[in-house]
Design an enzyme around this catalytic site. Structure first.
Site, PDB file in Angstrom:
ATOM      1  N   MET A 253      -3.726   0.207  -3.202  1.00 40.95           N
ATOM      2  CA  MET A 253      -3.947   0.538  -4.612  1.00 40.95           C
ATOM      3  C   MET A 253      -3.711   2.021  -4.886  1.00 40.95           C
ATOM      4  O   MET A 253      -3.717   2.848  -3.969  1.00 40.95           O
ATOM      5  CB  MET A 253      -5.375   0.186  -5.023  1.00 40.95           C
ATOM      6  CG  MET A 253      -5.694  -1.292  -5.036  1.00 40.95           C
ATOM      7  SD  MET A 253      -7.395  -1.625  -5.557  1.00 40.95           S
ATOM      8  CE  MET A 253      -7.319  -1.227  -7.306  1.00 40.95           C
ATOM      9  N   HIS A 254      -3.523   2.333  -6.151  1.00 44.91           N
ATOM     10  CA  HIS A 254      -3.602   3.691  -6.706  1.00 44.91           C
ATOM     11  C   HIS A 254      -2.393   4.590  -6.414  1.00 44.91           C
ATOM     12  O   HIS A 254      -2.169   5.552  -7.144  1.00 44.91           O
ATOM     13  CB  HIS A 254      -4.853   4.434  -6.204  1.00 44.91           C
ATOM     14  CG  HIS A 254      -6.126   3.687  -6.292  1.00 44.91           C
ATOM     15  ND1 HIS A 254      -6.595   3.141  -7.465  1.00 44.91           N
ATOM     16  CD2 HIS A 254      -7.060   3.383  -5.347  1.00 44.91           C
ATOM     17  CE1 HIS A 254      -7.769   2.556  -7.249  1.00 44.91           C
ATOM     18  NE2 HIS A 254      -8.061   2.678  -5.976  1.00 44.91           N
TER      19      HIS A 254
ATOM     20  N   ASP B 292      -4.624  -4.760  -3.024  1.00 43.04           N
ATOM     21  CA  ASP B 292      -5.101  -5.252  -1.727  1.00 43.04           C
ATOM     22  C   ASP B 292      -6.507  -5.838  -1.786  1.00 43.04           C
ATOM     23  O   ASP B 292      -6.761  -6.920  -1.251  1.00 43.04           O
ATOM     24  CB  ASP B 292      -4.992  -4.176  -0.637  1.00 43.04           C
ATOM     25  CG  ASP B 292      -5.643  -2.853  -1.006  1.00 43.04           C
ATOM     26  OD1 ASP B 292      -6.283  -2.752  -2.080  1.00 43.04           O
ATOM     27  OD2 ASP B 292      -5.501  -1.895  -0.223  1.00 43.04           O
TER      28      ASP B 292
END
EC number: 2.7.1.17
Length: 501
Positions: A81-82, A239
């Site tokens: 992520m991110h 995820d």
């Protein structure tokens, strides 16, 4: 026979999980790649690393599985992520991907908090942390203006793989929720946030559901891997969201306890809940649903640190061999796992870990048990916030990760959480959730509930709380919770002292 492929794009490796249409595991393949750290606090990867890894996995599958090309029907993804991927008008990266664990953006996080205040939490259901995507965008604007001027599209890592396979650019809600740009409730890019930071919404990808199709594998790639069918590609999930799906977190009755380097507690949320920033809150891979998540930054990491510092040369089995001769509460010895700061519920980067209550009679076995208990107490902090806010207790908790392999740790979790604990027969992580999305998207099942029944299986034996131990743990946990407020100021002073040196 029909195959579906789940691709999990992790921080250090890419894993492919191939399953058939009834949930049997066919094989797995993986490929590693490096993390670049050009400066202290920086963590980057070139997106081409991921493509090379994906090519390696696809090649390995096509070589090992003779009918891979003939039977593959669908592909989906889970991904870190991110992390920020920025592309030019030819869809080529113009800067290395800035990863989720990059910490260069403290200044930008403060800017976001100062400018948006409470509105950030109201819109995104999260607070500004270095890991999220928006602070990375602001850093790029401020520190690399020439690069920023060439950015025509912003993406997230797994979606870059989908672009490579299909030529199309999309993202889905579970990953978009980790950017600090998504209005979680309205399920659209926030005009208020993008306008506040001069971000053209046209550079953001189109939003779709995790189970929606992003396209088909391009002809040249299909030819390279001898894919004879028109292989469908589905959006997939972040995820943690894909991992939640992959363990069966599709209703409110169960929660997820995951203990890796960090520890995670996750809960299914059928509607928007207000945790007032104490927990992360994201859209789920299940259309229309969300999930809440609490994080213990150093779960397995605390145990590894303890072993390397006080048990060097011992295996984990040797280190923990006498732990279960010690009574619950470690005879008055407490450990707080704040060795790298803490996320939930304190969001304190300067708190530090501690052993409290050391007495002359304490031996290594007491310290070992205290470490395990302290990690589990920290995870309980998140679980209790969820149950109190929802006014609803979990019927069961699913345990995955290192702790799930040890029956004694499982019993400790049952006693501290006061909940029945169950385990998976086989753990495949987020990639299994990606497989499930592909199976549903291909029409092999008529619901995600049906996919879950076929793909997710639990061991028959569960771990039931021992009432006597539950009572003792309740007593010592209330004492443990006081450690943070009584040591935080000391910790902050020690961090400042160390920084000055």
């Amino acid at each position: 026979m029909t195959y579906v492929l789940g691709i999990d794009l992790g921080t250090s490796s890419l894993k492919g999980i191939l399953m058939d249409e009834v949930g049997n595991l066919i094989t797995t393949k993986s490929a590693e790649y490096q993390i670049d750290t050009p400066k202290q606090g920086y963590s980057e990867q070139r997106p081409e690393y991921w493509i090379v890894a994906l090519e390696s996995v696809l090649t390995g599958l096509s070589v090992e599985i003779s009918d891979f090309g003939q039977q593959l029907a669908g592909i989906s993804f889970s991904g870190q992520m991110h992390s920020l991927v920025v592309l030019d008008d030819n869809n080529k990266p113009v800067y290395p991907a800035i990863l989720w664990n990059d910490v260069r953006t403290s200044k930008q996080c403060q800017e976001i908090t100062d400018r948006l205040g409470q509105r950030l939490l109201e819109i995104t259901k999260n607070i500004a942390l270095e890991g999220f995507t928006l602070p990375k965008i602001l850093w790029l604007q401020e520190n690399e203006p020439e690069v920023w001027s060439r950015v025509k599209k912003i993406m997230l890592p797994k979606d870059y793989l989908s672009l490579w396979l299909t030529g199309n650019i999309y993202t889905e809600f579970s990953d978009a929720a980790g950017t600090l740009l998504l209005d979680i409730e309205k399920k659209q890019w926030s005009e208020e946030i993008t306008d506040a930071f001069n971000i053209d919404r046209r550079i953001l990808p189109e939003l779709i559901e995790s189970t929606d199709r992003t396209g088909f594998v391009k002809a040249e790639i299909a030819e390279r891997y001898k894919l004879t069918n028109e292989v469908k590609v589905f959006a997939g999930g972040a995820d943690n969201a894909a991992a939640a799906l992959g363990v069966g977190l599709i209703n409110e009755e169960v929660g997820l306890i995951s203990m890796g380097t960090s520890g995670v507690v996750s809960a299914y949320e059928p509607k928007i809940a207000d945790y007032k920033g104490k927990l992360h809150f994201f859209n789920h891979t299940v259309p229309g649903a969300c999930y809440s998540m609490g994080v213990t930054l150093a779960a397995g990491n605390s145990l590894n640190w303890y072993k390397e510092t006080f048990g060097k040369g011992l295996s984990f089995n040797e280190l923990l061999s006498e732990v279960y001769t010690v009574s619950p509460g470690s005879e008055g010895l407490l450990f707080t796992p704040y060795i790298v700061g803490e996320r939930t519920p304190h969001f304190d980067s300067k708190i530090r870990g501690s052993f409290i209550g050391i007495s002359a009679h304490h031996e290594q076995k007491h310290f070992s048990r205290a470490v395990l208990e302290g990690i589990t107490f920290s995870l309980r902090d998140s679980k209790d916030i969820m149950e109190k806010t929802k006014n609803k207790k979990f019927k069961r908790l699913i345990s995955v990760g290192g702790g799930a392999q040890n029956p004694d740790i499982m019993q400790m979790q049952a006693d501290i959480f006061n909940s029945e604990m169950i385990r998976l027969t086989v753990e495949q992580g987020p990639g299994l959730g990606a497989c499930m999305i592909a199976a549903f998207g291909c029409g092999l099942f008529d619901s995600l509930e049906a996919v879950t029944k076929a793909f997710v299986h639990y061991k028959e034996a569960s771990f039931i709380p021992n009432p006597k131990n539950v009572a003792r743990y309740e007593q010592i946990y209330q004492i443990w919770k006081q450690v943070y407020k009584n040591t935080s100021e000391i910790s902050h002073q020690l961090v400042e002292f160390n920084d000055e040196g």
